[in-house]
Enzyme design. Sequence first.
Site, short mmCIF file in Angstrom:
data_model
loop_
_atom_site.label_atom_id
_atom_site.label_comp_id
_atom_site.label_asym_id
_atom_site.label_seq_id
_atom_site.Cartn_x
_atom_site.Cartn_y
_atom_site.Cartn_z
N LEU B 65 35.80 37.65 45.86
CA LEU B 65 36.16 38.88 44.94
C LEU B 65 37.14 40.05 45.62
O LEU B 65 36.93 39.81 46.94
CB LEU B 65 35.18 39.34 44.14
N PRO B 66 37.60 40.95 44.83
CA PRO B 66 38.44 41.84 45.76
C PRO B 66 37.77 42.79 46.36
O PRO B 66 37.87 43.35 47.55
CB PRO B 66 39.16 42.82 44.66
N LYS B 166 35.64 41.69 60.07
CA LYS B 166 36.96 41.55 59.42
C LYS B 166 37.44 43.03 59.29
O LYS B 166 38.67 43.10 59.18
CB LYS B 166 36.58 41.11 58.08
N LYS B 235 42.29 49.92 51.96
CA LYS B 235 40.57 49.70 51.59
C LYS B 235 40.08 49.35 52.84
O LYS B 235 39.05 49.94 53.13
CB LYS B 235 40.37 48.70 50.46
#
Lengths: 290, 290, 290, 290
Positions: B65-66, B166, B235
Amino acid sequence: MIHSVAFIGLGAMGYRMAAHLPKHFETVFVWNRNFSKAEQHATEYGTLAVSLQDAVQADIIFSCLPTSQDVEALISGLELKAGSIWIDCTSGVPESAKNLADALQTQQVTFLDAPVSGQTIGAENATLTIMVGGDAEAFEKALPALQAIGKLIKHVGNSGAGFAVKAVNNMLLAVNLCSVAEGFTTLKAHGVNLGEALDCINASSGKSGVTETVLPQRVLNRSFPLTFALPLLAKDTGIALDLVRDAKLSAPVIALTQSLIQAASDLSPAESDFSSAVKLYESWSKITLE
Amino acid sequence: MIHSVAFIGLGAMGYRMAAHLPKHFETVFVWNRNFSKAEQHATEYGTLAVSLQDAVQADIIFSCLPTSQDVEALISGLELKAGSIWIDCTSGVPESAKNLADALQTQQVTFLDAPVSGQTIGAENATLTIMVGGDAEAFEKALPALQAIGKLIKHVGNSGAGFAVKAVNNMLLAVNLCSVAEGFTTLKAHGVNLGEALDCINASSGKSGVTETVLPQRVLNRSFPLTFALPLLAKDTGIALDLVRDAKLSAPVIALTQSLIQAASDLSPAESDFSSAVKLYESWSKITLE
Amino acid sequence: MIHSVAFIGLGAMGYRMAAHLPKHFETVFVWNRNFSKAEQHATEYGTLAVSLQDAVQADIIFSCLPTSQDVEALISGLELKAGSIWIDCTSGVPESAKNLADALQTQQVTFLDAPVSGQTIGAENATLTIMVGGDAEAFEKALPALQAIGKLIKHVGNSGAGFAVKAVNNMLLAVNLCSVAEGFTTLKAHGVNLGEALDCINASSGKSGVTETVLPQRVLNRSFPLTFALPLLAKDTGIALDLVRDAKLSAPVIALTQSLIQAASDLSPAESDFSSAVKLYESWSKITLE
Amino acid sequence: MIHSVAFIGLGAMGYRMAAHLPKHFETVFVWNRNFSKAEQHATEYGTLAVSLQDAVQADIIFSCLPTSQDVEALISGLELKAGSIWIDCTSGVPESAKNLADALQTQQVTFLDAPVSGQTIGAENATLTIMVGGDAEAFEKALPALQAIGKLIKHVGNSGAGFAVKAVNNMLLAVNLCSVAEGFTTLKAHGVNLGEALDCINASSGKSGVTETVLPQRVLNRSFPLTFALPLLAKDTGIALDLVRDAKLSAPVIALTQSLIQAASDLSPAESDFSSAVKLYESWSKITLE
């Protein structure tokens, strides 16, 4: 046609670079301030150790010194041969390249700034990358000499362009060094396995020369072998920042990185490998990258 | 033994990742908020489009998901099957991974944070890199499912470690993007040939994923194809900075880069590729990187 | 009408602030975790040392603790008196102020975030500056209590606004501290007389609270008296950076300064005055600011 | 004894400064490139508009030009009077001051770098702050002339020290401008009343010349009156950064601020007041500081 070639400055890089020239050219002069090194080179590779004034009578003159100031001091007062080409492999200052190109032109000599990358192993194998600034015609004439020591050889622009590309390359190296040190210190603080993380990043978009070679081969194994001294990297980041400033540009990451590498250099022994810049972060965080 | 697998979230990445699962597992459930996409996937790849509550009865549940907030909202209230493993491929928040791992443990479900890199092409070819945080035993059990979609698969640490790696990877991408934009704008201001300079740097110590692929394939050709949106990179740099802050570390290059990417994102349309962050520098310098 | 006032947290600031209250209010309760301090205060100033649960039955409750987390822990579980006003003078987190304001509202109690500036001397003389966030009507009601300890008292916005202003003030202090350290180290490296330079700057556009008081009274005389601990300044710069991040803004100088103050704090003993952050620069440059 | 004084460069500052000299000295020469301004000054204040070569025969020669390069160009080729003192009020380059001091010494003339602060109002009221570098004996001799235009007059060190202090002062102004813009944009994003917040900060430790005068008088009222051009502030931040670099120091906040002011200057019309640097942040955040 190139009959004679000279190589001035037989340091860790120059000594190895000059060794290839006798394979391609009849007459190869060498000169070094500490002259015994020139004599040793002559014995080992069949070059001719001669006086500086004699050396610079070659068709092509290579120089490879620590800084542009050293090159300027060396050239000042020399009588050169009209029609010859001076190829400076120093990691130098673009502004200085322009000045030297103008100055040598009065003696009908062409100056090319031709810094190299590839470290001592590239010098040994004649696989250096050479980024050349200056007159395009002279570049073509000098190409056989450049090909004797390098593999990827590019004419990147007018006088100073070669030095500019080298400075930016080394600045990118410095940025990568700082950001990788920051990132990996952070990962270790969070208990991440650094070796596995490095493998992942090297297969991903965040990889760089630093993650691929510097971190595993110099930092994580704590070897920090001295092949490129940290104060020289600090000097090169300064050259890159000067390029930014001359063009009245804004480059905040470059400006900050110059500060950090300078701080790391000021805190380290002069004979530290550039990779030991990570120790600045280690001293802050009390975390060792291993 | 893994009998059933579910994939939740069929976006650009998830749709392609889920397509590989039927080759390896008998029963593959898919679910997507916009359910017609799940039905389309079922038609195209022979998966089973089922309700969310049915999907999460699989032995292995993938989610992609985002943001972590989306995953938390999705999981909240679901009744899961004891003994199953939830593999979240979102580029998420390490703190959230720890919380979800704790929360799911009460239902005897193991949560693994398993973000991927490799873009849509890697998803299509099942060659993704997967960095996994969480319980080591669950990682071993889940490995066949991970191998169905990825190539390099690493267990990098406890819960949150995958997300951390990540985030740091994407932060390094962001740093490289900014510093390359700064460096190449500067080179262009000094009249350097950017294409030749790029070739030199890609053969030298300053190279990175950005110089090797982003700059030539997205920036210099002015294509900026949307594959990874700039606000998502902003983000992710925020997640990396939070990791720094949580550990009370000092990471000035990371902190500055977060600011710059945020400014670039604030100035760009939401649907901009991450590579268009270079336009922040182009607007300052009136120099176009082409 | 305010009949009773309580003061919770009798540290270096709180002890002095609470001392003014008996001059203005009939009943003044005090409480402190180390209760002997409350008893000492009662003896010295005629306040009443009571249990926490009794203290919070006052019309106005002041708190002054190290962090918002301490305030949250303290408040959690307390039964408060409907209609009372809680004034928190901690240098706290805006988000926490919003949460506490919401939580106390369920007990019909109003929470005001009201951090102070002016140091211990301002607390002693009741000349503190107080920046207040929260309900405007409650602010008006609480004004007599605020006036007992402060001089300049401002309602700066809704819940959290007081903490936000304090965090930004302390961030500006931190920026000034770093930039003055950088500038004066540089001047000293160039042989400039620092005392004369300081006089000039204090009469010019570059002056700040740091040049006017911190540098001459704490740094140049090498006293570094502990009145405000460096780790607390690091915490406050973090609060300011969080405000930036929450609003998805870009504030590169703030982000960098947070990193530097964090590094300075990480390198210093915990009981260091904030002014000793300059030692980070002194360690880099081997230059002492004296 | 000073019999004659000259003032060269009758810009916004110089015109007002030179106006005070006839009150103290018998003979006052003035010269300006646009000579009609010199004639106007003579008419208005009773000074003598003469040729440059005549002007520089005075006992004391003041100069006040945009940059050190202008001063160097002006002085080059002039024949000066042995024993005279040249007082340069330009905001100049320390290195240039050293060179000019050396060059003029060959004509037995002493060069003092004596930049001023206090803006046009200070020039008008003869209340400027003057920071002087160079020979201490010459400083004493020149003091009556300096006192005619300034109030706080300090000998801060050898040649270049005056310019260095001015550059650092202006750098601190630049840092404060950026950090205040960042902080107040953030406060506005969180709904804080900026006027009340400013009052609080001006009574607290984060105050500076920027919060006390620049923000209320130039920014919040959106007047941005042109008294000191942004490109000149960018130039001065560059001088400060060069001082850092010459001393091989690390000053990250200075380096970053130079980048930001340069970006702000590059984005603004040349005739922008320095205070309009805040518009860089306003363009990022879409928040107006008013």
